[in-house]
Design a protein around this motif. Structure first.
Motif, mmCIF file in Angstrom:
data_model
loop_
_atom_site.group_PDB
_atom_site.id
_atom_site.type_symbol
_atom_site.label_atom_id
_atom_site.label_comp_id
_atom_site.label_asym_id
_atom_site.label_seq_id
_atom_site.Cartn_x
_atom_site.Cartn_y
_atom_site.Cartn_z
ATOM 1 N N TYR A 1 0.854 -1.184 0.000
ATOM 2 C CA TYR A 1 0.000 0.000 0.000
ATOM 3 C C TYR A 1 0.895 1.240 0.000
ATOM 4 O O TYR A 1 1.820 1.333 0.813
ATOM 5 N N SER B 1 -10.534 6.482 0.468
ATOM 6 C CA SER B 1 -9.217 7.049 0.197
ATOM 7 C C SER B 1 -8.158 6.506 1.150
ATOM 8 O O SER B 1 -7.085 6.066 0.730
ATOM 9 N N GLU C 1 -8.245 3.766 2.816
ATOM 10 C CA GLU C 1 -8.104 2.317 2.707
ATOM 11 C C GLU C 1 -7.174 1.901 1.581
ATOM 12 O O GLU C 1 -6.693 0.765 1.568
ATOM 13 N N THR C 2 -6.900 2.793 0.631
ATOM 14 C CA THR C 2 -5.891 2.484 -0.397
ATOM 15 C C THR C 2 -4.483 2.557 0.176
ATOM 16 O O THR C 2 -3.537 2.046 -0.434
#
Length: 283
Positions: free
Chosen positions: A66, A98, A100-101
């Protein structure tokens, strides 16, 4: 949205973007915060969910990668405004598509602010709202005005004789320790003190530091619930950052999953953690 809190001894302005303190004036109207000039365009950002920088700006978790910016994403997110009065304000951030990306963990982060006489009080409340343990760091990064004239000091309320840590240019923790620059509870602030970046007190003993100018004390910073403390300034810029931390940057050599990174807090499912600090301005 900007929120103003005021007493007859203190005036504070907060911005819901990043839940950031952007102005702090004492009873005489003297501005204590850095102006967010070109050398460093921030005032007092919130650091979450990491402090410092991960290798290749990448968070590893459960076999996936990530992208994660330096000092995390809270400082660049819009917080919801839960409450405002003449003396209080509450800001709120939760995981969203947003975040969580970058950070695959459900959470809520609230910052509660209040003014009382000459004191601005800040309480962070971090909650793991997910089903699995959550790694996290949390810090406050206020920059206070400074100039290069002699006589600037930090006065700790305890002796700080333990070795300090330093970071590399990527704001990753370097191995080993360095002799404490604090002598008889006083850290003398000079430009060359920060040639090698931030000074990190990994297990700070003090609960309060007093920031002293050549003309006398400017403010007291209390940080009872934070276990780490850092001092930093940008070269040739007129500020010093006094930073209460809960957690540490990842080591420069670390390439593993964030959950196993040294210096991380591990917040259990449903667990709520609170961290308070306060700034008391001198007239």
């Amino acid at each position: 949205m900007r929120v103003r809190l005021q007493t007859d001894q203190l005036r504070a302005v907060l911005d819901s973007h990043g839940a950031e303190l952007v102005s702090l004036q004492n009873s005489t109207g003297k501005e204590l915060l850095w102006s967010a000039g070109t050398q460093w365009p921030r005032h007092a950002p919130v650091l979450f969910p990491i402090i410092g920088r991960l290798a290749n700006d990448t968070l590893h978790h459960d076999g996936r990668d990530y992208p994660m910016p330096q000092h995390g994403f809270a400082r660049d997110n819009q917080f919801a405004v839960l409450e405002t009065t003449a003396h209080t304000a509450r800001f709120f951030l939760r995981n969203n598509p947003s975040t969580e990306t970058m950070f695959p963990f459900p959470f809520t982060l609230e910052s509660s602010w209040s003014v009382n006489g000459p004191t601005l009080q800040l309480i962070f409340t971090l909650t793991n709202t997910g089903p699995a343990p959550m790694p996290a760091c949390l810090g406050w990064h206020p920059a206070f005005r400074w100039d290069p004239s002699p006589g600037w000091q930090l006065q700790f309320d305890e002796e700080e004789t333990a070795a300090v840590r330093r970071v590399n240019a990527q704001v990753q923790l370097m191995p080993g320790g360095h002799p404490s620059p604090v002598h008889r509870r006083v850290l003398t602030l000079t430009e060359d003190l920060f040639t090698d970046g931030a000074i990190i007190f990994e297990s700070v003993k003090s609960n309060t530091v007093q920031y002293v100018s050549p003309a006398g004390p400017l403010l007291d910073l209390a940080f009872d619930d934070f276990l780490q403390f850092a001092v930093w300034k940008q070269t040739d810029a007129d500020f010093v950052c006094l930073e209460p931390w809960a957690g540490l940057p990842a080591p420069a050599s670390y390439r593993g999953e964030l959950l196993a990174s040294p210096g991380q807090m591990i917040v259990q499912p449903g667990e709520e953690l609170s961290f308070s600090c306060g700034v008391t301005a001198h007239p």
